[in-house]
Design a protein around this motif. Structure first.
Motif, short mmCIF file in Angstrom:
data_model
loop_
_atom_site.label_atom_id
_atom_site.label_comp_id
_atom_site.label_asym_id
_atom_site.label_seq_id
_atom_site.Cartn_x
_atom_site.Cartn_y
_atom_site.Cartn_z
N VAL A 33 -5.73 -5.29 3.03
CA VAL A 33 -4.41 -5.14 3.30
C VAL A 33 -3.99 -3.57 3.34
N PRO A 34 -4.63 -2.97 4.04
CA PRO A 34 -4.25 -1.32 3.79
C PRO A 34 -2.79 -0.95 4.59
N SER A 35 -1.96 -0.26 4.18
CA SER A 35 -0.68 -0.20 4.83
C SER A 35 -0.38 1.33 4.92
N TRP A 36 0.54 1.74 5.53
CA TRP A 36 1.36 2.98 5.46
C TRP A 36 2.88 3.02 5.28
N TYR A 37 3.56 3.40 4.53
CA TYR A 37 4.78 3.31 4.18
C TYR A 37 5.55 4.78 4.28
N ARG A 38 6.84 5.04 4.55
CA ARG A 38 7.35 6.19 4.29
C ARG A 38 8.76 5.95 3.76
N GLN A 39 9.24 7.13 3.10
CA GLN A 39 10.40 7.22 2.68
C GLN A 39 11.16 8.70 3.13
N ALA A 40 12.31 8.34 3.79
CA ALA A 40 13.18 9.40 4.38
C ALA A 40 14.16 9.92 3.16
N PRO A 41 14.60 10.97 3.09
CA PRO A 41 15.61 11.46 2.23
C PRO A 41 16.86 10.69 2.37
N GLY A 42 17.29 10.06 1.01
CA GLY A 42 18.28 9.16 1.02
C GLY A 42 18.20 7.84 1.47
N LYS A 43 16.99 7.54 1.81
CA LYS A 43 16.77 6.06 2.50
C LYS A 43 15.69 5.36 1.71
N SER A 44 15.70 4.01 1.80
CA SER A 44 14.87 3.46 0.99
C SER A 44 13.37 3.28 1.74
N LEU A 45 12.25 2.64 1.06
CA LEU A 45 10.82 2.74 1.30
C LEU A 45 10.93 1.87 2.44
N GLU A 46 10.20 2.16 3.62
CA GLU A 46 9.83 1.60 4.98
C GLU A 46 8.56 1.28 5.25
N LEU A 47 8.24 0.18 5.46
CA LEU A 47 6.81 -0.12 5.94
C LEU A 47 6.55 0.31 7.52
N VAL A 48 5.50 1.27 7.32
CA VAL A 48 5.32 1.80 8.92
C VAL A 48 4.22 0.98 9.46
N ALA A 49 3.24 0.67 8.92
CA ALA A 49 2.05 -0.10 9.62
C ALA A 49 1.39 -0.81 8.60
N ARG A 50 0.64 -2.04 8.82
CA ARG A 50 -0.08 -2.74 8.05
C ARG A 50 -1.42 -3.35 8.60
N ILE A 51 -2.57 -3.45 8.23
CA ILE A 51 -3.56 -4.34 8.75
C ILE A 51 -3.65 -5.55 7.69
N ALA A 52 -3.29 -6.72 8.13
CA ALA A 52 -3.46 -7.88 7.32
C ALA A 52 -4.65 -8.56 7.08
N SER A 53 -4.74 -9.37 6.17
CA SER A 53 -6.12 -9.82 5.84
C SER A 53 -6.83 -10.45 7.06
N ASP A 54 -6.06 -11.23 7.84
CA ASP A 54 -6.44 -11.70 9.08
C ASP A 54 -6.92 -10.84 10.20
N GLY A 55 -6.43 -9.49 10.03
CA GLY A 55 -6.94 -8.51 11.09
C GLY A 55 -5.79 -8.12 11.86
N ASN A 56 -4.54 -8.78 11.59
CA ASN A 56 -3.29 -8.68 12.54
C ASN A 56 -2.76 -7.43 12.15
N ILE A 57 -2.29 -6.49 13.01
CA ILE A 57 -1.60 -5.45 12.74
C ILE A 57 -0.13 -5.61 12.96
N ILE A 58 0.59 -5.16 11.98
CA ILE A 58 1.94 -5.08 11.96
C ILE A 58 2.64 -3.64 11.96
N TYR A 59 3.39 -3.26 12.71
CA TYR A 59 4.13 -1.98 12.85
C TYR A 59 5.75 -2.41 12.56
N GLY A 60 6.20 -1.25 11.96
CA GLY A 60 7.57 -1.11 11.88
C GLY A 60 8.27 -1.05 13.26
#
Length: 119
Positions: A33-60
């Motif tokens: 489950v590798p993932s990328w997150y990001r946090q912009a100034p003054g904003k909360s942490l946001e999921l950018v992209a993830r490779i799920a255990s079953d191989g599915n890819i999720i994008y923000g």
């Protein structure tokens, strides 16, 4: 000691591209489950992209169609290709990964790499 190190951030004009890398080092037996997150100034942490255990890819929703997450040729490398960058993509980008060291699974975070999109 397991650690994640991101690289590839920087400043780019709107419409430009960057490729972020994340390298996991240390005594790593397995990864998941590798993932990328990001946090912009003054904003909360946001999921950018993830490779799920079953191989599915999720994008923000805000990056779908512009960003691509991928694994490297070895299990300890992760990439994020970012195209058609917008000023709203300005943020600190973090690599997040579930890693097995010895008999223990833990979630690890990198220290982040700054991406600035500005004309």
């Amino acid at each position: 000691q397991v650690q994640l190190v991101e690289s590839g951030g920087g400043s780019v004009q709107p419409g430009g591209s960057l490729r972020l890398s994340c390298e996991a080092s240390g005594d790593i037996f397995s990864v998941d489950v590798p993932s990328w997150y990001r946090q912009a100034p003054g904003k909360s942490l946001e999921l950018v992209a993830r490779i799920a255990s079953d191989g599915n890819i999720i994008y923000g929703a805000s990056v779908k169609g512009r960003f691509t997450i991928s694994r490297g040729s070895t299990k300890n490398l992760l990439y994020l290709q970012m195209n058609s960058l917008k000023p709203d993509d300005t943020a600190v980008y973090y690599c997040n990964w579930d890693l097995q060291s010895g008999m223990t699974w833990s979630t690890y975070w990198g220290e982040g790499t700054q991406v600035t999109v500005s004309s």
